[in-house]
Motif scaffolding. Structure first.
Motif, PDB file in Angstrom:
ATOM      1  N   ARG A 114      -9.795  23.368  13.565  1.00 51.10           N
ATOM      2  CA  ARG A 114      -9.506  22.291  12.617  1.00 51.10           C
ATOM      3  C   ARG A 114      -9.895  20.933  13.213  1.00 51.10           C
ATOM      4  N   ALA A 115      -9.973  20.862  14.537  1.00 48.91           N
ATOM      5  CA  ALA A 115     -10.459  19.642  15.191  1.00 48.91           C
ATOM      6  C   ALA A 115     -11.985  19.601  15.275  1.00 48.91           C
ATOM      7  N   ASP A 116     -12.638  20.684  14.922  1.00 46.71           N
ATOM      8  CA  ASP A 116     -14.102  20.781  14.969  1.00 46.71           C
ATOM      9  C   ASP A 116     -14.570  21.446  13.673  1.00 46.71           C
ATOM     10  N   PRO A 117     -14.349  20.796  12.541  1.00 48.94           N
ATOM     11  CA  PRO A 117     -14.581  21.445  11.250  1.00 48.94           C
ATOM     12  C   PRO A 117     -16.020  21.854  10.991  1.00 48.94           C
ATOM     13  N   GLU A 118     -16.977  21.095  11.507  1.00 49.44           N
ATOM     14  CA  GLU A 118     -18.374  21.456  11.244  1.00 49.44           C
ATOM     15  C   GLU A 118     -18.711  22.822  11.845  1.00 49.44           C
ATOM     16  N   THR A 119     -18.266  23.059  13.071  1.00 52.11           N
ATOM     17  CA  THR A 119     -18.505  24.363  13.692  1.00 52.11           C
ATOM     18  C   THR A 119     -17.824  25.465  12.904  1.00 52.11           C
ATOM     19  N   ALA A 120     -16.588  25.218  12.494  1.00 56.43           N
ATOM     20  CA  ALA A 120     -15.838  26.233  11.744  1.00 56.43           C
ATOM     21  C   ALA A 120     -16.486  26.537  10.399  1.00 56.43           C
ATOM     22  N   VAL A 121     -16.925  25.521   9.696  1.00 60.65           N
ATOM     23  CA  VAL A 121     -17.546  25.717   8.376  1.00 60.65           C
ATOM     24  C   VAL A 121     -18.810  26.559   8.497  1.00 60.65           C
ATOM     25  N   VAL A 122     -19.619  26.280   9.496  1.00 56.65           N
ATOM     26  CA  VAL A 122     -20.851  27.057   9.702  1.00 56.65           C
ATOM     27  C   VAL A 122     -20.512  28.514  10.021  1.00 56.65           C
ATOM     28  N   ALA A 126     -21.543  31.758   7.855  1.00 52.57           N
ATOM     29  CA  ALA A 126     -22.312  32.833   8.498  1.00 52.57           C
ATOM     30  C   ALA A 126     -21.630  34.177   8.312  1.00 52.57           C
ATOM     31  N   GLY A 127     -20.304  34.196   8.409  1.00 53.08           N
ATOM     32  CA  GLY A 127     -19.573  35.449   8.237  1.00 53.08           C
ATOM     33  C   GLY A 127     -19.701  35.999   6.834  1.00 53.08           C
ATOM     34  N   LEU A 128     -19.585  35.141   5.836  1.00 57.66           N
ATOM     35  CA  LEU A 128     -19.728  35.615   4.456  1.00 57.66           C
ATOM     36  C   LEU A 128     -21.162  36.049   4.166  1.00 57.66           C
ATOM     37  N   ARG A 129     -22.117  35.331   4.731  1.00 62.39           N
ATOM     38  CA  ARG A 129     -23.522  35.746   4.523  1.00 62.39           C
ATOM     39  C   ARG A 129     -23.755  37.129   5.126  1.00 62.39           C
ATOM     40  N   GLN A 130     -23.208  37.359   6.313  1.00 61.37           N
ATOM     41  CA  GLN A 130     -23.375  38.665   6.943  1.00 61.37           C
ATOM     42  C   GLN A 130     -22.695  39.756   6.112  1.00 61.37           C
ATOM     43  N   LEU A 131     -21.503  39.472   5.632  1.00 64.95           N
ATOM     44  CA  LEU A 131     -20.800  40.435   4.769  1.00 64.95           C
ATOM     45  C   LEU A 131     -21.622  40.756   3.531  1.00 64.95           C
ATOM     46  N   HIS A 132     -22.079  39.725   2.850  1.00 64.98           N
ATOM     47  CA  HIS A 132     -22.792  39.906   1.590  1.00 64.98           C
ATOM     48  C   HIS A 132     -24.139  40.597   1.769  1.00 64.98           C
ATOM     49  N   ASP A 133     -24.790  40.364   2.914  1.00 67.99           N
ATOM     50  CA  ASP A 133     -26.109  40.951   3.148  1.00 67.99           C
ATOM     51  C   ASP A 133     -26.037  42.362   3.730  1.00 67.99           C
TER      52      ASP A 133
END
Length: 243
Positions: A114-122, A126-133
């Protein structure tokens, strides 16, 4: 983990202590239906126990915390993507429980991320893209559950994938290096339009309890898709509707 999530917690259920068998027990999460998640630490290994009491849970909400279904879905999805390995699952008159092996990584809701939101958002994207693909729609025996009672009001599907079903921030695990490490809480996993995941994942990111602002542009850049504002709006509206 913010202690507010544990408001109402008084003592560890006896069944959880039996499962721990002497391991250190730490409560780490309390869901809105009174279910608790515990970290068990001992002998160099980490396990997690989800414990869901039956009392006070309306039958219409049971599928949201169906640990029997979650154990089955974890075992199936684990052939294709990193999710916790199921060690045990059971139920009695009072509650259900699910025991899983720990994954190296922290929830995207952890203070560090939560202190590094950009890293977390990416990492979430990435996790959802991997799941979906990666997870094959053709062989998936499950239908996405949160949307099931609202399909008559949902947009025409853009692209069917195996959706997480509850892609909120805490359900992505992030490795020490900031990369996607795994997914948890798969009770609602199933085939649905990819926007049923993408709209809610980005919605959750913006909530005050998570990162407190929209990161839609960064999320969709990382996911590799242009945002569909009409579908996003429609799925968020359905998410907010009472069941």
């Amino acid at each position: 983990m913010p202690r507010d999530f544990l408001r109402g917690f008084t003592q560890t259920p006896q069944k959880v202590l039996e499962i721990a068998n002497g391991d250190a027990v730490e409560p780490v999460w309390r869901n809105e239906l009174g279910g608790l998640t515990f970290r068990l630490q001992g002998s160099g290994s980490t396990r997690f126990v989800k414990w869901q009491p039956h009392s006070g849970v309306h039958p219409a909400r049971r599928q949201d915390v169906d640990l029997t279904a979650e154990a089955e879905k974890l075992s199936w999805a684990g052939h294709f993507i990193r999710v916790p390995r199921v060690e045990d699952q059971g139920e009695n008159d009072d509650a259900a429980w699910l025991v899983t092996e720990g994954i190296d990584g922290e929830s995207a809701h952890a203070r560090r991320w939560r202190a590094d939101p950009e890293t977390a958002v990416v990492a979430i994207a990435a996790g959802l893209r991997q799941l979906h693909d990666t997870v094959p729609v053709k062989y998936c025996p499950y239908i996405g559950t949160w949307l099931a009672s609202k399909l008559d009001r949902a947009p025409e599907p853009d692209h069917l994938v195996v959706c997480h079903g509850d892609p909120c921030v805490p359900n992505t695990l992030i490795a020490e290096d900031g990369c996607f490490a795994g997914l948890v809480d798969l009770a609602q996993l199933g085939v649905a339009d990819r926007w049923a995941d993408l709209a809610i994942a980005t919605y959750s990111i913006s909530w005050d309890i998570n990162f407190g602002r929209s990161y839609d542009e960064l999320f969709f850049e990382a996911y590799g898709l242009e945002a569909d504002t009409e579908r996003i709006r429609a799925y968020r509206r359905l998410w907010d509707e009472p069941d």
